[in-house]
Write a protein that holds these residues in place. Structure first.
Motif, mmCIF file in Angstrom:
data_model
loop_
_atom_site.group_PDB
_atom_site.id
_atom_site.type_symbol
_atom_site.label_atom_id
_atom_site.label_comp_id
_atom_site.label_asym_id
_atom_site.label_seq_id
_atom_site.Cartn_x
_atom_site.Cartn_y
_atom_site.Cartn_z
ATOM 1 N N LEU A 8 0.842 -1.202 0.000
ATOM 2 C CA LEU A 8 0.000 0.000 0.000
ATOM 3 C C LEU A 8 0.875 1.250 0.000
ATOM 4 O O LEU A 8 0.666 2.180 -0.788
ATOM 5 C CB LEU A 8 -0.929 -0.007 1.222
ATOM 6 C CG LEU A 8 -1.848 1.203 1.373
ATOM 7 C CD1 LEU A 8 -2.954 1.189 0.316
ATOM 8 C CD2 LEU A 8 -2.486 1.256 2.760
ATOM 9 N N LEU A 9 1.886 1.262 0.869
ATOM 10 C CA LEU A 9 2.811 2.396 0.946
ATOM 11 C C LEU A 9 3.509 2.598 -0.400
ATOM 12 O O LEU A 9 3.562 3.718 -0.930
ATOM 13 C CB LEU A 9 3.849 2.156 2.056
ATOM 14 C CG LEU A 9 4.983 3.182 2.136
ATOM 15 C CD1 LEU A 9 4.463 4.520 2.645
ATOM 16 C CD2 LEU A 9 6.125 2.685 3.025
ATOM 17 N N ALA A 10 4.025 1.497 -0.961
ATOM 18 C CA ALA A 10 4.716 1.591 -2.247
ATOM 19 C C ALA A 10 3.774 2.133 -3.320
ATOM 20 O O ALA A 10 4.165 2.968 -4.140
ATOM 21 C CB ALA A 10 5.256 0.217 -2.661
ATOM 22 N N GLY B 13 9.454 11.594 -10.982
ATOM 23 C CA GLY B 13 10.175 10.406 -11.423
ATOM 24 C C GLY B 13 10.899 9.744 -10.260
ATOM 25 O O GLY B 13 10.896 8.514 -10.124
ATOM 26 N N ALA B 14 11.505 10.567 -9.395
ATOM 27 C CA ALA B 14 12.203 10.028 -8.224
ATOM 28 C C ALA B 14 11.226 9.295 -7.307
ATOM 29 O O ALA B 14 11.545 8.241 -6.754
ATOM 30 C CB ALA B 14 12.908 11.155 -7.473
ATOM 31 N N LEU B 15 10.009 9.848 -7.162
ATOM 32 C CA LEU B 15 8.984 9.181 -6.335
ATOM 33 C C LEU B 15 8.562 7.848 -6.952
ATOM 34 O O LEU B 15 8.349 6.867 -6.231
ATOM 35 C CB LEU B 15 7.761 10.088 -6.164
ATOM 36 C CG LEU B 15 7.873 11.228 -5.146
ATOM 37 C CD1 LEU B 15 6.641 12.141 -5.239
ATOM 38 C CD2 LEU B 15 8.010 10.676 -3.730
ATOM 39 N N ILE B 16 8.450 7.807 -8.265
ATOM 40 C CA ILE B 16 8.112 6.550 -8.945
ATOM 41 C C ILE B 16 9.199 5.514 -8.650
ATOM 42 O O ILE B 16 8.909 4.366 -8.281
ATOM 43 C CB ILE B 16 7.970 6.771 -10.476
ATOM 44 C CG1 ILE B 16 6.765 7.677 -10.771
ATOM 45 C CG2 ILE B 16 7.827 5.434 -11.210
ATOM 46 C CD1 ILE B 16 6.675 8.152 -12.216
ATOM 47 N N GLY B 17 10.459 5.946 -8.776
ATOM 48 C CA GLY B 17 11.574 5.045 -8.485
ATOM 49 C C GLY B 17 11.597 4.620 -7.031
ATOM 50 O O GLY B 17 11.897 3.461 -6.713
ATOM 51 N N LEU B 18 11.237 5.552 -6.137
ATOM 52 C CA LEU B 18 11.194 5.248 -4.704
ATOM 53 C C LEU B 18 10.097 4.231 -4.397
ATOM 54 O O LEU B 18 10.310 3.271 -3.639
ATOM 55 C CB LEU B 18 10.969 6.545 -3.904
ATOM 56 C CG LEU B 18 10.835 6.419 -2.383
ATOM 57 C CD1 LEU B 18 12.128 5.883 -1.767
ATOM 58 C CD2 LEU B 18 10.493 7.774 -1.756
ATOM 59 N N GLY B 19 8.912 4.433 -4.988
ATOM 60 C CA GLY B 19 7.811 3.491 -4.776
ATOM 61 C C GLY B 19 8.181 2.091 -5.252
ATOM 62 O O GLY B 19 7.961 1.098 -4.551
ATOM 63 N N ALA B 20 8.781 2.029 -6.451
ATOM 64 C CA ALA B 20 9.207 0.736 -6.998
ATOM 65 C C ALA B 20 10.303 0.134 -6.119
ATOM 66 O O ALA B 20 10.318 -1.074 -5.865
ATOM 67 C CB ALA B 20 9.697 0.915 -8.434
ATOM 68 N N ARG B 29 9.346 -7.593 -4.744
ATOM 69 C CA ARG B 29 8.544 -7.655 -5.963
ATOM 70 C C ARG B 29 8.900 -6.515 -6.899
ATOM 71 O O ARG B 29 9.257 -5.426 -6.470
ATOM 72 C CB ARG B 29 7.050 -7.535 -5.624
ATOM 73 C CG ARG B 29 6.546 -8.663 -4.765
ATOM 74 C CD ARG B 29 6.631 -9.949 -5.505
ATOM 75 N NE ARG B 29 6.113 -11.038 -4.690
ATOM 76 C CZ ARG B 29 5.435 -12.068 -5.208
ATOM 77 N NH1 ARG B 29 5.227 -12.135 -6.491
ATOM 78 N NH2 ARG B 29 5.008 -13.028 -4.422
ATOM 79 N N ILE B 30 8.723 -6.771 -8.203
ATOM 80 C CA ILE B 30 8.927 -5.749 -9.216
ATOM 81 C C ILE B 30 7.618 -4.976 -9.384
ATOM 82 O O ILE B 30 6.555 -5.583 -9.534
ATOM 83 C CB ILE B 30 9.342 -6.386 -10.563
ATOM 84 C CG1 ILE B 30 10.698 -7.081 -10.417
ATOM 85 C CG2 ILE B 30 9.365 -5.356 -11.677
ATOM 86 C CD1 ILE B 30 11.861 -6.166 -10.126
ATOM 87 N N ALA B 31 7.712 -3.642 -9.355
ATOM 88 C CA ALA B 31 6.519 -2.808 -9.491
ATOM 89 C C ALA B 31 6.142 -2.669 -10.958
ATOM 90 O O ALA B 31 6.366 -1.632 -11.577
ATOM 91 C CB ALA B 31 6.752 -1.436 -8.862
ATOM 92 N N GLY B 32 5.596 -3.728 -11.516
ATOM 93 C CA GLY B 32 5.063 -3.664 -12.868
ATOM 94 C C GLY B 32 3.552 -3.598 -12.757
ATOM 95 O O GLY B 32 2.912 -4.579 -12.352
ATOM 96 N N VAL B 33 2.972 -2.458 -13.084
ATOM 97 C CA VAL B 33 1.546 -2.260 -12.804
ATOM 98 C C VAL B 33 0.678 -3.266 -13.567
ATOM 99 O O VAL B 33 -0.216 -3.886 -12.992
ATOM 100 C CB VAL B 33 1.118 -0.806 -13.123
ATOM 101 C CG1 VAL B 33 -0.385 -0.638 -12.938
ATOM 102 C CG2 VAL B 33 1.876 0.169 -12.233
ATOM 103 N N SER B 34 0.970 -3.482 -14.866
ATOM 104 C CA SER B 34 0.127 -4.412 -15.632
ATOM 105 C C SER B 34 0.226 -5.838 -15.080
ATOM 106 O O SER B 34 -0.765 -6.553 -15.026
ATOM 107 C CB SER B 34 0.498 -4.381 -17.112
ATOM 108 O OG SER B 34 1.863 -4.697 -17.294
ATOM 109 N N ALA B 53 -3.523 -4.209 -2.501
ATOM 110 C CA ALA B 53 -3.057 -3.089 -1.677
ATOM 111 C C ALA B 53 -2.266 -2.091 -2.525
ATOM 112 O O ALA B 53 -2.419 -0.873 -2.382
ATOM 113 C CB ALA B 53 -2.194 -3.602 -0.522
ATOM 114 N N PHE B 54 -1.426 -2.596 -3.437
ATOM 115 C CA PHE B 54 -0.647 -1.690 -4.300
ATOM 116 C C PHE B 54 -1.581 -0.868 -5.190
ATOM 117 O O PHE B 54 -1.439 0.353 -5.302
ATOM 118 C CB PHE B 54 0.351 -2.491 -5.146
ATOM 119 C CG PHE B 54 1.264 -1.621 -5.975
ATOM 120 C CD1 PHE B 54 2.442 -1.114 -5.437
ATOM 121 C CD2 PHE B 54 0.946 -1.304 -7.287
ATOM 122 C CE1 PHE B 54 3.286 -0.303 -6.189
ATOM 123 C CE2 PHE B 54 1.784 -0.485 -8.045
ATOM 124 C CZ PHE B 54 2.951 0.009 -7.504
#
Lengths: 146, 143
Positions: A8-10, B13-20, B29-34, B53-54
């Motif tokens: 969720l956080l991510a 972009g940095a936030l996207i990288g941080l979330g991933a 896990r790899i943050a691949g949305v699809s 949750a993601f």
């Protein structure tokens, strides 16, 4: 529970990045992809920044023997090129250039993005479901033949 | 684009990288949305909660940020509904067939120096360029 909270956080951080960077604006995406139009470099800058930060964090994570809440890292291991990869990427690219949304920004835009985002996302999820049905059928047929 | 215009793309972009990066560091896990969404259509034990949750996190970001960034969800492209429906189907089927989208292949895969992801990214960038440029040309320039 910890895994769900972490995801969720991510998701919140990732989604915030999509919003802050401008990627939930299809005109910015199309502005990057349309090379004859008034070119907008935003998408390129966003991807470069995301890539650098993720690479750094992956490096830090990989120094550990396992992720914090799981037994092991689940990284894709395939190295082969197949027709599905290129056909899929081509179909995806065509839809992306046409609609200006890719899956992350589309989902993030479902609630605040108005009818256009809703129509796109609904159609995208339908496409994913159709693919899932097709795969299931293919697998069943493969089991019968085997 | 001047320096001030770079702040939002770089920070976002940095936030996207941080979330991933968080998803990888914490859950491996790899943050691949699809791929994350696709996994919800064929639910396996222990694979539903974190995926939902993601996605919930993405939706939450979508509702939490508009007060701060009121124009973040504007869509001046004004694509017709048939165009949006066709585009959505192409993105849905294409990302599942090709095992990834901008996040899984474009950001995470390229950062991992995956050959498959680099090939996929070049392919969808080229196809996206073709579609956007052709559509813009036919409709008389970028809206």
């Amino acid at each position: 529970m910890k895994r769900q909270a972490a995801a969720l956080l991510a998701g919140v951080v990732f989604g915030s990045g999509l919003v802050v960077s401008g990627m939930t604006r299809p005109d910015k995406v199309v502005g990057f992809l349309d090379v004859l139009g008034d070119w907008d470099s935003t998408l390129g800058v966003v991807m470069a920044a995301a890539l650098v930060v993720f690479r750094l964090l992956r490096h830090i994570a990989r120094a550990r023997s396992a992720p914090v809440f799981e037994a092991r890292f689940a990284e894709p291991t395939r190295r082969d090129f197949d027709g599905r990869l290129f056909a899929g990427a081509t179909l995806f690219g065509l839809g992306w250039g046409l609609g200006g949304y890719c899956p992350g920004p589309a989902l993030t835009s479902i609630l605040p993005g108005g009818t256009q985002a809703l129509v796109f996302s609904g159609s995208m999820l339908t496409g994913m479901y159709v693919f899932h049905l097709g795969e299931r059928r293919r697998q069943r047929r493969a089991t019968v033949t085997a | 684009m001047n320096a001030a215009d770079l702040v939002a793309p770089l920070a976002g972009g940095a936030l996207i990288g941080l979330g991933a990066g968080l998803l990888f560091l914490l859950n491996g896990r790899i943050a691949g949305v699809s791929g994350i969404v696709g996994g919800l259509f064929s639910p396996k034990p222990g694979e539903v909660g974190w995926r939902a949750a993601f996605v919930g996190g993405l939706l939450l970001a979508g509702v939490a940020l508009p007060p701060l960034l009121p124009h973040a969800f504007d869509n001046p492209t004004n694509r017709s509904y048939p165009a949006l429906i066709a585009a959505g189907l192409l993105v849905g089927i294409g990302t599942r067939l090709g095992n990834g989208c901008t996040s899984g292949h474009g950001v995470c895969g390229v950062a991992r120096l995956s050959r498959r992801s680099m090939a996929a990214t070049l392919t969808f960038m080229a196809a996206g360029g073709l579609a956007a440029t052709a559509f813009g040309y036919l409709m008389g320039g970028t809206p």
